[in-house]
Design a protein around this motif. Structure first.
Motif, PDB file in Angstrom:
ATOM      1  N   LEU A  80      42.697   6.734  60.734  1.00 45.05           N
ATOM      2  CA  LEU A  80      42.910   5.564  59.840  1.00 45.05           C
ATOM      3  C   LEU A  80      43.694   6.039  58.590  1.00 45.05           C
ATOM      4  O   LEU A  80      43.207   6.110  57.428  1.00 45.05           O
ATOM      5  N   PRO A  81      44.738   6.430  58.876  1.00 47.42           N
ATOM      6  CA  PRO A  81      45.799   6.920  57.746  1.00 47.42           C
ATOM      7  C   PRO A  81      46.131   5.941  56.810  1.00 47.42           C
ATOM      8  O   PRO A  81      46.559   6.413  55.610  1.00 47.42           O
ATOM      9  N   GLU A  82      45.945   4.552  57.087  1.00 47.68           N
ATOM     10  CA  GLU A  82      46.282   3.777  56.109  1.00 47.68           C
ATOM     11  C   GLU A  82      45.330   3.683  55.137  1.00 47.68           C
ATOM     12  O   GLU A  82      45.726   3.254  53.831  1.00 47.68           O
ATOM     13  N   LEU A  83      44.152   4.208  55.174  1.00 41.67           N
ATOM     14  CA  LEU A  83      43.198   3.983  54.202  1.00 41.67           C
ATOM     15  C   LEU A  83      42.459   5.388  53.783  1.00 41.67           C
ATOM     16  O   LEU A  83      41.638   5.410  52.895  1.00 41.67           O
ATOM     17  N   ILE A  84      42.847   6.635  54.621  1.00 42.82           N
ATOM     18  CA  ILE A  84      41.971   7.728  54.200  1.00 42.82           C
ATOM     19  C   ILE A  84      43.135   8.902  54.129  1.00 42.82           C
ATOM     20  O   ILE A  84      43.879   8.825  55.004  1.00 42.82           O
ATOM     21  N   ASP A  85      43.121   9.395  53.133  1.00 40.61           N
ATOM     22  CA  ASP A  85      43.792  10.661  53.006  1.00 40.61           C
ATOM     23  C   ASP A  85      42.843  11.848  52.737  1.00 40.61           C
ATOM     24  O   ASP A  85      41.544  11.723  52.883  1.00 40.61           O
TER      25      ASP A  85
ATOM     26  N   SER B 291      33.982  -9.234  52.878  1.00 38.42           N
ATOM     27  CA  SER B 291      35.068  -8.076  52.891  1.00 38.42           C
ATOM     28  C   SER B 291      34.443  -6.793  53.357  1.00 38.42           C
ATOM     29  O   SER B 291      33.051  -6.888  53.137  1.00 38.42           O
ATOM     30  N   ARG B 292      34.844  -5.800  53.761  1.00 35.80           N
ATOM     31  CA  ARG B 292      34.308  -4.531  54.349  1.00 35.80           C
ATOM     32  C   ARG B 292      34.911  -3.550  53.486  1.00 35.80           C
ATOM     33  O   ARG B 292      36.415  -3.467  53.292  1.00 35.80           O
ATOM     34  N   GLN B 293      34.146  -2.535  53.346  1.00 35.25           N
ATOM     35  CA  GLN B 293      34.996  -1.510  52.339  1.00 35.25           C
ATOM     36  C   GLN B 293      34.278   0.021  53.100  1.00 35.25           C
ATOM     37  O   GLN B 293      33.099   0.090  53.342  1.00 35.25           O
ATOM     38  N   LEU B 294      35.371   1.005  52.968  1.00 38.66           N
ATOM     39  CA  LEU B 294      34.519   2.291  53.629  1.00 38.66           C
ATOM     40  C   LEU B 294      33.951   2.908  52.645  1.00 38.66           C
ATOM     41  O   LEU B 294      34.173   2.906  51.397  1.00 38.66           O
ATOM     42  N   ARG B 295      32.847   3.520  53.112  1.00 41.04           N
ATOM     43  CA  ARG B 295      31.999   4.638  51.781  1.00 41.04           C
ATOM     44  C   ARG B 295      31.931   5.772  53.072  1.00 41.04           C
ATOM     45  O   ARG B 295      31.574   6.000  53.958  1.00 41.04           O
TER      46      ARG B 295
ATOM     47  N   ILE C  78      39.607  11.224  51.169  1.00 37.93           N
ATOM     48  CA  ILE C  78      39.755  10.523  49.968  1.00 37.93           C
ATOM     49  C   ILE C  78      39.946   8.927  50.471  1.00 37.93           C
ATOM     50  O   ILE C  78      41.026   8.473  51.155  1.00 37.93           O
ATOM     51  N   LEU C  79      39.024   8.340  50.125  1.00 39.80           N
ATOM     52  CA  LEU C  79      38.932   6.701  50.587  1.00 39.80           C
ATOM     53  C   LEU C  79      39.871   5.761  49.696  1.00 39.80           C
ATOM     54  O   LEU C  79      39.709   5.870  48.572  1.00 39.80           O
ATOM     55  N   ALA C  80      40.643   4.830  50.231  1.00 41.99           N
ATOM     56  CA  ALA C  80      41.184   3.811  49.563  1.00 41.99           C
ATOM     57  C   ALA C  80      40.163   2.981  48.746  1.00 41.99           C
ATOM     58  O   ALA C  80      39.131   2.583  49.395  1.00 41.99           O
ATOM     59  N   ASP C  81      40.420   2.610  47.412  1.00 43.33           N
ATOM     60  CA  ASP C  81      39.648   1.843  46.652  1.00 43.33           C
ATOM     61  C   ASP C  81      39.700   0.126  46.729  1.00 43.33           C
ATOM     62  O   ASP C  81      40.177  -0.592  45.851  1.00 43.33           O
ATOM     63  N   ARG C  82      39.762  -0.114  47.964  1.00 45.64           N
ATOM     64  CA  ARG C  82      40.154  -1.608  48.396  1.00 45.64           C
ATOM     65  C   ARG C  82      39.354  -1.945  49.535  1.00 45.64           C
ATOM     66  O   ARG C  82      39.075  -1.001  50.552  1.00 45.64           O
ATOM     67  N   PRO C  83      39.318  -3.260  49.899  1.00 48.78           N
ATOM     68  CA  PRO C  83      38.384  -3.682  51.212  1.00 48.78           C
ATOM     69  C   PRO C  83      39.367  -3.308  52.279  1.00 48.78           C
ATOM     70  O   PRO C  83      40.824  -3.194  52.060  1.00 48.78           O
ATOM     71  N   VAL C  84      38.912  -3.035  53.529  1.00 49.42           N
ATOM     72  CA  VAL C  84      39.556  -2.892  54.642  1.00 49.42           C
ATOM     73  C   VAL C  84      40.208  -4.219  54.970  1.00 49.42           C
ATOM     74  O   VAL C  84      39.706  -5.332  55.228  1.00 49.42           O
ATOM     75  N   PRO C  85      41.738  -4.231  55.310  1.00 51.13           N
ATOM     76  CA  PRO C  85      42.450  -5.214  55.504  1.00 51.13           C
ATOM     77  C   PRO C  85      42.008  -5.729  57.157  1.00 51.13           C
ATOM     78  O   PRO C  85      41.882  -4.732  57.843  1.00 51.13           O
ATOM     79  N   GLY C  86      41.852  -7.060  57.348  1.00 49.13           N
ATOM     80  CA  GLY C  86      41.729  -7.385  58.801  1.00 49.13           C
ATOM     81  C   GLY C  86      42.622  -6.851  59.893  1.00 49.13           C
ATOM     82  O   GLY C  86      41.715  -6.371  60.912  1.00 49.13           O
TER      83      GLY C  86
END
Length: 73
Positions: free
Chosen positions: A26-31, A6-10, A39-47
């Motif tokens: 990438l509005p799905e994972l970043i506010d 899995s990959r996660q944004l940092r 502010i990054l989502a604290d979850r893996p990047v979905p495929g």
């Protein structure tokens, strides 16, 4: 068959200059916070959005955003 990690944004908060390009791409994972910092989502990047995540990382003008192997921060 190779194991898929899995990959996660940092984000490097020191390098980030609040351009906001990452949140646009990438509005799905970043506010953005009230100052424009991500502010990054604290979850893996979905495929399905992994390609968009790679594009956001490549578009960061200060190279503050990266994709890391999931798990530890």
């Amino acid at each position: 068959m190779p194991e898929r990690r899995s990959r996660q944004l940092r984000v490097d908060p020191i390098a980030c200059r609040a351009h906001g390009i990452c949140a646009e791409l990438l509005p799905e994972l970043i506010d953005l916070d009230e100052w424009g910092y991500p502010i990054l989502a604290d979850r893996p990047v979905p495929g399905p959005v992994l390609s968009d995540a790679r594009q956001a990382v490549a578009a960061c003008p200060t190279l503050a955003l990266r994709l890391a192997a999931g798990g530890r921060r």
